[in-house]
Design an enzyme around this catalytic site. Sequence first.
Site, PDB file in Angstrom:
ATOM      1  CB  CYS A   1      -0.737   2.383   3.978  1.00  0.00           C
ATOM      2  SG  CYS A   1      -2.342   1.819   3.411  1.00  0.00           S
ATOM      3  CG  ASP A   2       3.045   1.231   4.598  1.00  0.00           C
ATOM      4  OD1 ASP A   2       2.499   1.703   5.600  1.00  0.00           O
ATOM      5  OD2 ASP A   2       2.937   0.035   4.262  1.00  0.00           O
TER       6      ASP A   2
ATOM      7  CB  CYS B   1      -0.925  -0.022   1.213  1.00  0.00           C
ATOM      8  SG  CYS B   1      -1.895   1.484   1.388  1.00  0.00           S
TER       9      CYS B   1
END
Length: 314
Positions: free
Chosen positions: A138-139, A135
Site C-alpha cells: 500500500c505505502d 502494508c
Amino acid sequence: MSKIYDVIVLGAGPAGLAAGLYAGRSRLSVLIIEKGQDGGQIAITDEIENYPGQIVEGESGPSLIARMTAQAEKFGAERVADTITEVSLEGEVKVLKSAKAEYQGRNVIIATGAHARPIGCKGEAEYMGKGVSYCATCDANFFEDFEVYVVGGGDSAVEEAMYLTKFARKVTIIHRRNELRAAKSIQEKAFKNEKIEFMWDSVVEEVGGDDILQWMKVKNVKTGEVTTVEADEEDGMFGVFGFIGTIPNNKPFEGIIDMDERGYIKTDEDMHTNIPGVYAAGDVRVKSLRQVVTAAADGAIAAVQVERSMSDYF
C-alpha cells in the site's frame, strides 16, 4: 432478510472464497459477507510464489483473489458488504446481525481472518499513516529513495522488507532476537540483498516528529542501550513498517465459541467448532501454518462438511 441460506460465510479472504466456491458447486445457497475488500491480508501482498500450480509468473495477492472471487460468484455465491456485530448461533437457524440488516443461515463458516499486530511503541497511533505502516504494497511508493525500517523477523517481515527495497534506498530490519524466524529460503534472499541491513536484539520504544515521522528510539534488549534514529536532513522523514504477527478478527464470537488464550477459534480437523453448524476456517482458527494454501484448504473442508450435514438434514 427473510431468506434462510444453507450457509453464510463470514469473510472473503482465501478461506471464505474457497468455502463459497465449494458450497456453490454443491448447489447450496450461500451468502458471503465481507466488511472490507476481498482477500484479507493477502490483498496487500505484492508477490506470491508459493501457491501450488499458480499459472501467472509474479502472481500478486490482488490478482489471485480476483480470480477466486470470480470463481465463487460463477457458482452462485451471493455477496453482501456488511459488518456483523451480533450473533445468535444456537439452534437450527443461526442469526447474524449488523447495524443495518439481519441474516439467517442453517450453517455459518467463520473466515474472518486476522489483522496486523501493532508494534506496541509510544507514538505509534499518532504517526499511523504519517510514517508508520503495516502494508508495504500500500505505502512503499511513498518512501521511494527514502530509508525505511521493518519491525519483525518472520516470513512476512522479511518478504515485505525485500519488496520495500524496490523503492527505498535502504531497508533495515529491526528484530528482537539475534536471528530471523523466517524460512531459510527467504532469509538467504534477504542476506544477499545489498539494500537490507539488520538491527539485532532490538525493539522500537517510541516514534515521533513534527507531524510526520522523523525520529525513533530503539532499545537493545540485551544491553538496555537506547539509540535515537533520526531522519536524514535532506529526506526529512523515514518509514517504519510493522510485521510482528496477527490478531484474530473474533469480536462477535468472544464468549460464545471456544478459543485459545490468544483468541484463535478452536476447531477439529474438519473445521467444526464447539457449536453444531458453526465452522471456522483460515487465519482466525488455531493452526500451525497460516498461508493462502492452508486457508483455501480450510474453506474447502468446511464447505464440504456443511454439504454433508445438509445431505443428512434432507
